[in-house]
Design a protein around this motif. Sequence first.
Motif, PDB file in Angstrom:
ATOM      1  N   PHE A 130      42.427  26.012  -4.326  1.00 57.55           N
ATOM      2  CA  PHE A 130      42.806  24.623  -4.618  1.00 57.55           C
ATOM      3  C   PHE A 130      42.569  24.308  -6.100  1.00 57.55           C
ATOM      4  O   PHE A 130      43.428  23.739  -6.779  1.00 57.55           O
ATOM      5  N   ASN A 131      41.396  24.714  -6.609  1.00 64.02           N
ATOM      6  CA  ASN A 131      41.074  24.406  -8.006  1.00 64.02           C
ATOM      7  C   ASN A 131      42.023  25.104  -8.980  1.00 64.02           C
ATOM      8  O   ASN A 131      42.404  24.536 -10.008  1.00 64.02           O
ATOM      9  N   LYS A 132      42.413  26.314  -8.634  1.00 65.49           N
ATOM     10  CA  LYS A 132      43.336  27.064  -9.484  1.00 65.49           C
ATOM     11  C   LYS A 132      44.695  26.344  -9.560  1.00 65.49           C
ATOM     12  O   LYS A 132      45.264  26.153 -10.637  1.00 65.49           O
ATOM     13  N   VAL A 133      45.180  25.921  -8.388  1.00 60.80           N
ATOM     14  CA  VAL A 133      46.481  25.243  -8.352  1.00 60.80           C
ATOM     15  C   VAL A 133      46.365  23.876  -9.035  1.00 60.80           C
ATOM     16  O   VAL A 133      47.258  23.474  -9.797  1.00 60.80           O
ATOM     17  N   LEU A 134      45.238  23.196  -8.784  1.00 59.49           N
ATOM     18  CA  LEU A 134      45.064  21.874  -9.396  1.00 59.49           C
ATOM     19  C   LEU A 134      45.062  21.969 -10.934  1.00 59.49           C
ATOM     20  O   LEU A 134      45.633  21.108 -11.619  1.00 59.49           O
ATOM     21  N   ASP A 135      44.446  23.013 -11.479  1.00 55.73           N
ATOM     22  CA  ASP A 135      44.461  23.206 -12.938  1.00 55.73           C
ATOM     23  C   ASP A 135      45.906  23.323 -13.443  1.00 55.73           C
ATOM     24  O   ASP A 135      46.273  22.740 -14.462  1.00 55.73           O
ATOM     25  N   LEU A 136      46.706  24.089 -12.703  1.00 53.13           N
ATOM     26  CA  LEU A 136      48.114  24.262 -13.101  1.00 53.13           C
ATOM     27  C   LEU A 136      48.867  22.934 -13.024  1.00 53.13           C
ATOM     28  O   LEU A 136      49.661  22.589 -13.895  1.00 53.13           O
ATOM     29  N   VAL A 137      48.568  22.181 -11.962  1.00 58.23           N
ATOM     30  CA  VAL A 137      49.222  20.876 -11.785  1.00 58.23           C
ATOM     31  C   VAL A 137      48.867  19.963 -12.958  1.00 58.23           C
ATOM     32  O   VAL A 137      49.743  19.332 -13.566  1.00 58.23           O
ATOM     33  N   ASN A 138      47.582  19.904 -13.291  1.00 55.72           N
ATOM     34  CA  ASN A 138      47.146  19.009 -14.368  1.00 55.72           C
ATOM     35  C   ASN A 138      47.760  19.391 -15.713  1.00 55.72           C
ATOM     36  O   ASN A 138      48.165  18.528 -16.490  1.00 55.72           O
ATOM     37  N   MET A 139      47.870  20.699 -15.957  1.00 51.10           N
ATOM     38  CA  MET A 139      48.496  21.155 -17.208  1.00 51.10           C
ATOM     39  C   MET A 139      49.964  20.751 -17.244  1.00 51.10           C
ATOM     40  O   MET A 139      50.479  20.303 -18.261  1.00 51.10           O
ATOM     41  N   THR A 140      50.631  20.905 -16.084  1.00 49.23           N
ATOM     42  CA  THR A 140      52.067  20.574 -16.014  1.00 49.23           C
ATOM     43  C   THR A 140      52.273  19.076 -16.192  1.00 49.23           C
ATOM     44  O   THR A 140      53.211  18.640 -16.884  1.00 49.23           O
ATOM     45  N   LEU A 141      51.391  18.285 -15.570  1.00 47.41           N
ATOM     46  CA  LEU A 141      51.518  16.820 -15.688  1.00 47.41           C
ATOM     47  C   LEU A 141      51.353  16.402 -17.148  1.00 47.41           C
ATOM     48  O   LEU A 141      52.072  15.530 -17.642  1.00 47.41           O
TER      49      LEU A 141
END
Length: 231
Positions: A216-227
């Motif tokens: 979850f944390n790995k995907v969330l990091d990617l999401v935050n970078m994309t946002l």
Amino acid sequence: MNNITIAIDGFSSTGKSTVAKQIAKHLGYIYVDSGAMYRAITLYAMQHDFIDENHFDIEALVAKLAEINISFLFNEKLGFAEVYLNSVNVEKQIRTLEVSSFVSQIATIPEVRYQLVKQQQKMGKDKGVVMDGRDIGTVVFPYAELKIFMTASAETRAQRRFDELINRGDNVSYKDVLHNVQERDYIDSHREDSPLVKADDAVEIDNSNLSLEEQFNKVLDLVNMTLKDSE
Ligand code: DC
């Protein structure tokens, strides 16, 4: 903050739906399980004797496609949307090993794919969606801002699916589940129409050795970078 589209693809039982649901909940986005739509059509085909171990009447199924209505309804208690086939809740029925054993064949039919892809694109037209499947980053949303491709060994995935089926009371063997996982991997990645392939711009995550929290944390990091990039 801009809403984005998040496409999560990968082989069966890679935990795509688990992380997709978590991320959608965290962001307040819609979550769509596209595999459930293929499973609902498979259930319909089984109920109408269009498919079994010995025969597969593609023409009869295609002729009935216009009569198949698939929808999702959010279940407050469960915290996710359940699948309805012609107004009947089929959430539990579509997860059996029997449906799993036929679904990849149903997913090879171009007319089925065409209809479901159209419906999926409609669901994601306003962005703010997390969708998981096999062709989401390549066909359904080729312009998704974030694409993730999940992998894990077939044995790890079979063990996860086996545990899931046993926990809900199904009588299955690990051997049969592993066979089903391997067979679906093959059919899903070798079919002519929209085979499962990693999109060139997808980020690959192998979660064989990741806990749910780490994933979850790995995907969330990617999401935050994309946002951040989309601001
Ligand atoms: O994600 P799942 O295991 O519930 O998917 C069931 C099957 O549906 C899978 O073996 C292939 C097919 N599928 C597909 O072809 N395209 C999608 N976008 C989602 C699923």
